[in-house]
Design an enzyme around this catalytic site. Structure first.
Site, PDB file in Angstrom:
ATOM      1  CG  ASP A  55      41.874  36.230  35.789  1.00  0.00           C
ATOM      2  OD1 ASP A  55      41.870  35.006  35.947  1.00  0.00           O
ATOM      3  OD2 ASP A  55      42.251  36.789  34.738  1.00  0.00           O
TER       4      ASP A  55
ATOM      5  CG  ASP B 289      38.815  41.812  40.822  1.00  0.00           C
ATOM      6  OD1 ASP B 289      39.716  41.334  41.524  1.00  0.00           O
ATOM      7  OD2 ASP B 289      38.932  41.983  39.589  1.00  0.00           O
TER       8      ASP B 289
ATOM      9  CG  ASP C   4      38.387  41.725  35.620  1.00  0.00           C
ATOM     10  OD1 ASP C   4      39.247  41.631  34.732  1.00  0.00           O
ATOM     11  OD2 ASP C   4      38.576  41.356  36.797  1.00  0.00           O
TER      12      ASP C   4
END
Length: 235
Positions: A29, A187, A27
């Site tokens: 961001d 995240d 991922d």
């Protein structure tokens, strides 16, 4: 399964990448970069335009995940504003964001070293983000990461976004990896769900933008730093 060819980076070393080595799908961001300051700036400029009050950056961080449309829904709700037509408000947000998508964005500590180590070791590395392609391109260029990833799939490259498994699997296969030798690194709950849907093990980095306790995400592993991933370089 086809990503927009514009967003697929192939490095000179692509030919030596092999399914024998562990592939990584990242991922962006909250995982590799702390982009909240730039995202919050664009979102807040938009809220002010529509008569709202800017939101604290910490609050905006918890709105990230699911793509820009979902972020804007959360931002307008937090500001107590009625949501304008989706296409209109998204276009305005992207105008603000594209003026400087990486001015305040920085990699998390150790991330450039990790990506370089994986790249040199020959591990297939892919980026799978819900961020629009134009902003993704600008960030990769600004950080000097052009050509570093074997594949890049952005949020507007396919007809679906994460947590649908298609973007994750497209990124993995385009990078030269296979599901039986791959790990997804994210995240948030969107990342965990996307990895589960794609049939990949998932590691969650605890420094990101999770909407609650990371322990509740039920990831296969939690890490406060990227060090555990360095041990997999070349494997």
């Amino acid at each position: 399964m086809r990503a927009n060819i514009r967003s697929v980076r192939r490095t000179p070393n692509q030919s030596r990448r092999s399914a024998i080595r562990t592939a990584f799908v990242f991922d962006l961001d909250g995982t590799l970069i702390d982009s909240a300051p730039d995202i919050a700036d664009a979102a807040n400029r938009l809220l002010v335009e529509y008569g709202g009050t800017p939101q604290p950056i910490g609050k905006v961080m918890k709105m990230v995940g699911g793509g820009a449309p979902k972020l804007l829904e959360r931002a307008f709700a937090a500001a107590g504003l009625a949501m304008p037509p989706a296409e209109e408000v998204l276009a305005r947000f992207l105008e603000y964001y594209h003026t400087g998508p990486a001015m305040m964005t920085k990699p998390y500590p150790g991330v450039p070293h990790l990506l370089g180590a994986l790249h040199r070791a020959g591990n297939p590395i892919a980026l799978c983000t819900n961020k629009p392609g134009r902003a993704t391109d600008a960030i990769l260029t600004r950080l000097g990461w052009d050509g570093l990833f074997d594949a890049v799939v952005s949020g507007d490259d396919l007809s679906v976004k994460k947590p649908d498994p298609l973007p994750v699997l497209a990124a993995l296969f385009l990078a030269g990896g296979t599901p039986n030798r791959a790990v997804y690194v994210g995240d948030s709950h969107v990342d965990v769900q996307a990895a589960r849907n794609a049939g990949l093990p998932v590691m969650v980095l605890t420094h990101g933008y999770a909407h609650g306790p990371v322990s509740a995400l039920r990831a296969d592993a939690l890490a406060t730093t990227i060090r555990p991933l360095l041990r997999l370089a070349g494997s």
